[in-house]
Design an enzyme around this catalytic site. Structure first.
Site, PDB file in Angstrom:
ATOM      1  N   THR A  45      40.132  44.128  48.018  1.00  0.00           N
ATOM      2  CA  THR A  45      39.795  43.656  49.364  1.00  0.00           C
ATOM      3  C   THR A  45      39.812  42.124  49.425  1.00  0.00           C
ATOM      4  OG1 THR A  45      38.401  45.587  49.684  1.00  0.00           O
ATOM      5  CG2 THR A  45      37.981  43.724  51.143  1.00  0.00           C
ATOM      6  N   HIS A  48      43.303  40.874  49.756  1.00  0.00           N
ATOM      7  CA  HIS A  48      43.781  40.941  51.150  1.00  0.00           C
ATOM      8  C   HIS A  48      43.257  39.744  51.940  1.00  0.00           C
ATOM      9  CE1 HIS A  48      45.665  44.888  51.027  1.00  0.00           C
ATOM     10  NE2 HIS A  48      44.617  45.344  50.347  1.00  0.00           N
TER      11      HIS A  48
HETATM   12 ZN    ZN Z   1      35.200  46.155  46.058  1.00  0.00          ZN
END
Ligand code: ZN
Length: 347
Positions: A45, A48
């Site tokens: 994440t 990203h």
């Molecule tokens: Zn994580």
């Protein structure tokens, strides 16, 4: 006790990168605690968010302190908090839940649609201090050190996915040998699966998988799963599939190689809409379960218990950096060959 400014890794501008800033130490409310961060993990994440892709630019407010995988120590306690103490080592659930939805009021906190994520929607853990609701704190027993504490969030994804179905005596296929797939393999082994096969097309990740868990690695760019099943003495295919890659090809292979009535847990996120041959899923009577996050707090309970009775995922941590070298940490993650990368916040 705390100087009023701290180091933090911030999405300061709506473009590629993260920046080390001096930010105010968060002020806690009556139901919160202040945690001094010792170690953090870098998550997919966070990549990203670093890359500032479509998802990140739609989701993340700027500026925002990022990060949600952490371990640290409680240094301040809100006046309503009675069950925690200063000095308590802890990790914590990064999903801040609402109290209004039907699911939340039924105690299924991980299914609450109002959930907000630290480091994604709210100030995160890539900082010297984190304010967290006391409700979200997970105390760490002495035998779980800070670097394992810092990867409990992704281990929780692995545990939640792996424990979706009964694995005792089953043959398990895991597609995608990223850190979560590898940790799920270790969990499947730990809870008593018979054969655990993990696939990828990245040989470095498959090699890492064998250093973490007793698994059969299969490079599907070169090897055929049917041949592996034969070698393992399997007759009818895999009983359970854990899809961790988000790859359409991998999901197809999984359906192809599952037994009649097989079960699939899906954690990998396919890019956009992804064509699926539903007729095969119907004719094979396959059950598919989507998995998001961790069960709050049942998954935490289970993973801490398993770590206490011998589950060992430490080798999935391949890189450790001081936070001042965070750029090297993100570069290692982006190379595609790292397992977990842990940043140290105490020097
Ligand atoms: Zn994580």
């Amino acid at each position: 006790m705390t100087s009023n400014r701290m180091k933090a890794l911030c999405k300061s501008e709506p473009r590629e990168g993260l920046w080390m800033v001096r930010a105010p130490v968060p002020e806690i409310g009556p139901d919160d605690v202040l945690i001094r961060i010792n170690k953090t993990g870098i998550c997919g994440t966070d990549i990203h968010i670093w890359n500032w892709d479509d998802w990140a630019s739609r989701t993340v407010p700027v500026p925002l302190i990022t990060g949600h995988e952490f371990a640290g120590e409680i240094v301040e306690i809100g006046r309503n908090v009675t069950d925690l103490e200063i000095g308590q080592r802890c990790s914590g659930e990064g999903h801040l839940i609402g109290k209004h939805s039907r699911q939340s009021r039924a105690g299924k906190f991980h299914l609450d649609p109002e959930t907000r994520g630290i480091g994604v929607n709210e100030q995160g853990a890539f900082a010297e201090y984190l304010c967290l609701p006391a409700f979200n704190v997970v105390p760490l027993p002495d035998e779980i050190d800070d670097e394992i504490g810092a990867i409990l969030d992704p281990l929780g994804n692995a545990v939640h996915t792996a424990l979706s179905f009964d694995l005792i005596g089953e043959d398990v296929l895991i597609t995608g040998a990223g850190p979560i797939g590898i940790m799920a393999a270790a969990v499947a082994r730990h809870v008593g699966a018979r054969n655990v096969v993990i696939t990828d097309i990245n040989q470095a990740r498959l090699d890492l998988a064998t250093r973490v868990a007793d698994v059969v690695p299969v490079n599907v760019a070169r090897e055929d799963l049917k041949g592996i099943e034969k070698r393992l003495g399997m007759k009818e295919g895999f009983d359970v599939g854990l899809e961790m890659s988000g790859s359409q090809v991998a999901l197809d292979q999984m359906v192809e190689n599952l037994v009649m009535g097989g079960r699939i847990a899906l954690l990998g996120i396919p890019p956009g809409k992804s064509p699926v041959d539903w007729s095969r899923i119907v004719f094979k009577a396959i059950t598919i379960k989507g998995v998001y996050g961790r069960e709050i707090f049942e998954t935490w309970y289970k993973m801490i218990a398993m770590l206490q009775n011998g589950l060992d995922v430490r080798n999935v941590i391949t890189h450790r950096f001081d936070v001042d070298d965070f750029q090297a940490g993100f570069a290692a993650m982006k190379s595609g060959e790292a397992g977990k990368v842990v940043l140290n916040w105490t020097s």
